[in-house]
Design a protein around this motif. Structure first.
Motif, short mmCIF file in Angstrom:
data_model
loop_
_atom_site.label_atom_id
_atom_site.label_comp_id
_atom_site.label_asym_id
_atom_site.label_seq_id
_atom_site.Cartn_x
_atom_site.Cartn_y
_atom_site.Cartn_z
N GLY A 180 0.82 -1.22 0.00
CA GLY A 180 0.00 0.00 0.00
C GLY A 180 0.85 1.27 0.00
N SER A 181 0.19 2.40 0.25
CA SER A 181 0.87 3.70 0.27
C SER A 181 1.93 3.76 1.36
CB SER A 181 -0.13 4.82 0.57
OG SER A 181 -1.09 4.90 -0.41
N GLY A 182 3.12 4.18 0.98
CA GLY A 182 4.18 4.42 1.96
C GLY A 182 4.63 3.19 2.73
N CYS A 183 4.42 1.99 2.14
CA CYS A 183 4.71 0.76 2.89
C CYS A 183 6.19 0.36 2.83
CB CYS A 183 3.85 -0.40 2.39
SG CYS A 183 4.37 -0.97 0.76
N ASN A 196 -1.21 -2.38 -3.87
CA ASN A 196 -2.40 -3.00 -3.31
C ASN A 196 -3.46 -1.90 -3.24
OD1 ASN A 196 -4.41 -4.15 -1.86
ND2 ASN A 196 -3.13 -4.85 -0.16
N VAL A 197 -4.36 -1.89 -4.22
CA VAL A 197 -5.40 -0.84 -4.26
C VAL A 197 -6.77 -1.45 -3.96
CG1 VAL A 197 -4.13 0.49 -5.99
CG2 VAL A 197 -5.85 -1.16 -6.75
N PHE A 198 -6.77 -2.65 -3.39
CA PHE A 198 -7.97 -3.47 -3.40
C PHE A 198 -8.80 -3.47 -2.12
CE2 PHE A 198 -4.56 -5.22 -5.99
CZ PHE A 198 -5.13 -5.11 -7.24
N GLU A 199 -8.35 -2.76 -1.09
CA GLU A 199 -8.98 -2.98 0.21
C GLU A 199 -9.58 -1.74 0.85
OE1 GLU A 199 -5.90 -4.98 2.43
OE2 GLU A 199 -5.87 -6.67 1.04
N ASP A 200 -10.03 -0.77 0.04
CA ASP A 200 -10.62 0.41 0.69
C ASP A 200 -12.15 0.36 0.74
OD1 ASP A 200 -11.30 1.14 -1.89
OD2 ASP A 200 -9.86 2.80 -2.01
N TYR A 228 -16.28 2.69 -6.60
CA TYR A 228 -15.93 3.80 -7.49
C TYR A 228 -16.81 3.76 -8.74
CZ TYR A 228 -11.75 4.34 -4.64
OH TYR A 228 -10.88 4.54 -3.60
N THR A 287 -12.88 3.43 -12.77
CA THR A 287 -11.96 3.05 -11.70
C THR A 287 -12.15 1.59 -11.30
OG1 THR A 287 -11.99 5.32 -10.92
CG2 THR A 287 -11.10 3.70 -9.40
N TYR A 322 -10.41 -0.43 -13.73
CA TYR A 322 -8.97 -0.32 -13.48
C TYR A 322 -8.55 -1.31 -12.38
CZ TYR A 322 -4.71 1.54 -11.42
OH TYR A 322 -3.46 1.65 -10.88
N ILE A 323 -9.33 -1.33 -11.30
CA ILE A 323 -9.03 -2.24 -10.19
C ILE A 323 -9.09 -3.69 -10.67
CG2 ILE A 323 -9.85 -3.05 -7.92
CD1 ILE A 323 -10.90 -0.17 -7.43
N GLU A 378 4.67 -9.26 -0.29
CA GLU A 378 3.92 -8.07 0.13
C GLU A 378 4.77 -7.35 1.16
OE1 GLU A 378 0.36 -8.79 2.40
OE2 GLU A 378 -0.38 -6.75 2.05
N VAL A 422 4.90 -4.84 4.22
CA VAL A 422 4.03 -4.27 5.25
C VAL A 422 4.92 -3.53 6.24
CG1 VAL A 422 2.32 -4.77 7.03
CG2 VAL A 422 2.49 -6.26 5.04
#
Lengths: 179, 128
Positions: free
Chosen positions: A7-10, A133-137, A141, A145, A148-149, A168, A170
């Motif tokens: 994910g972001s900043g991981c 990993n864009v799949f868990e929010d 959308y 989008t 795209y996912i 992965e 973390v």
């Protein structure tokens, strides 16, 4: 092929860089960094130029390839080489959303990208792909989008079949999903 | 120091309390001065602190200094944080920054931690 995601900043970029440098040493190879981000405006360009210089300092040669990723092979020198692609999320977006406003289908995009990544993999001593990993929010959308996912998810599943390793990251810690 | 990560409502705090029943829980609703006598401190909802700090225009280096300070004061602390970065990168710059900086902060805390666990459905998996 190694797929690194998170994910972001991981800390996935730092981890992938470490791994590609190890692979380069092992194979006495040149490191090519495939940058997939589309750059906008002068400020963006300046930022990118700085990053290219920083990577050169770490012994990585940057090829900017925002789509048609297999075309990058022609820009590499002969001899042993390893490739770090960053990142798959951008590549999928660029292949999917065309500048004229048309949107390619997730299936087509997924097939094209997987085929081209396999082509690269066959021509190099090591390929590390950084992805998101864009799949868990849990957000629904709009269709573009969501497609795209779906495309990115499908590519991940296909690539994990190909990859020798899937990791992965973390909080900076590599968690192995497949060896 | 221990770091517990996981999605929302996965039982992170419950697990921490089960392990340290006498711990004092510190979150966004309470002040830190009453922690001096605590045996173990559980710092819950780290991500919400990051959100507040960013809204106060604190820089990542300042944030890290504050966090490192607290970790120094309470060596056996259990830090709990939601994983918030596993989604589509938001268009909104503040939301983007919130995810990115929380992620980066977690990398730093994890590097210092003796133990990092990831919790899903109340089940923990130790990753460090």
């Amino acid at each position: 092929m190694i797929l690194v995601l998170g994910g972001s900043g991981c800390g996935k970029s730092a981890y992938a860089e470490k791994r590609i440098q190890e692979a380069a040493v092992k194979n006495h190879a040149t490191i090519y960094y495939l940058a997939t981000m589309q750059v906008y405006g002068e400020e963006g360009r300046k930022k990118v130029e700085r990053h290219i210089e920083l990577r050169r300092g770490k012994g990585m040669l940057t090829i900017e390839q925002t789509r048609e990723i297999a075309d990058s092979i022609r820009q590499m020198q002969e001899g042993p080489r390893v490739v770090l692609l960053e990142d798959l999320g951008n590549l999928v977006a660029n292949e999917m959303f065309q500048s004229d406003g048309t949107v390619n289908s997730p299936k087509m995009v997924a097939e094209k990208i997987v085929t081209q990544l396999k082509m690269i993999s066959a021509k190099v001593s090591g390929l590390i792909i950084v992805s998101n990993n864009v799949f868990e929010d849990g957000i629904e959308y709009e269709e573009g989008t969501m497609n795209y996912i779906r495309a990115l998810g499908e590519i991940h599943q296909k690539l994990t079949g190909e990859a020798e390793e899937v990791v992965e990251v973390v909080a900076g810690i590599p968690v192995t999903l497949k060896v | 120091m221990e770091l517990y990560l996981g999605g929302r409502a996965q039982g992170k705090l419950a697990l921490a309390l089960q392990r340290y029943p006498h711990a004092k829980v510190f979150d966004e609703t309470c002040r830190e001065e009453n922690l001096s006598d605590a045996d173990v401190v559980i710092w819950n909802h780290l991500h919400l602190f990051v959100k507040t700090w960013l809204s106060q225009e604190k820089e990542p280096t300042q944030i890290w200094e504050m966090v490192a300070d607290l970790l120094d004061q309470h060596p056996g602390m259990v830090v709990i944080c939601d994983e918030i970065g596993n989604g589509i990168v938001p268009m909104d710059q503040e939301e983007r920054r919130y995810r990115e900086e929380t992620g980066r902060l977690l990398c730093k805390i994890a590097a210092r931690a003796d133990k990092v666990e990831r919790i899903l459905c109340g089940i923990s998996r130790r990753i460090k």
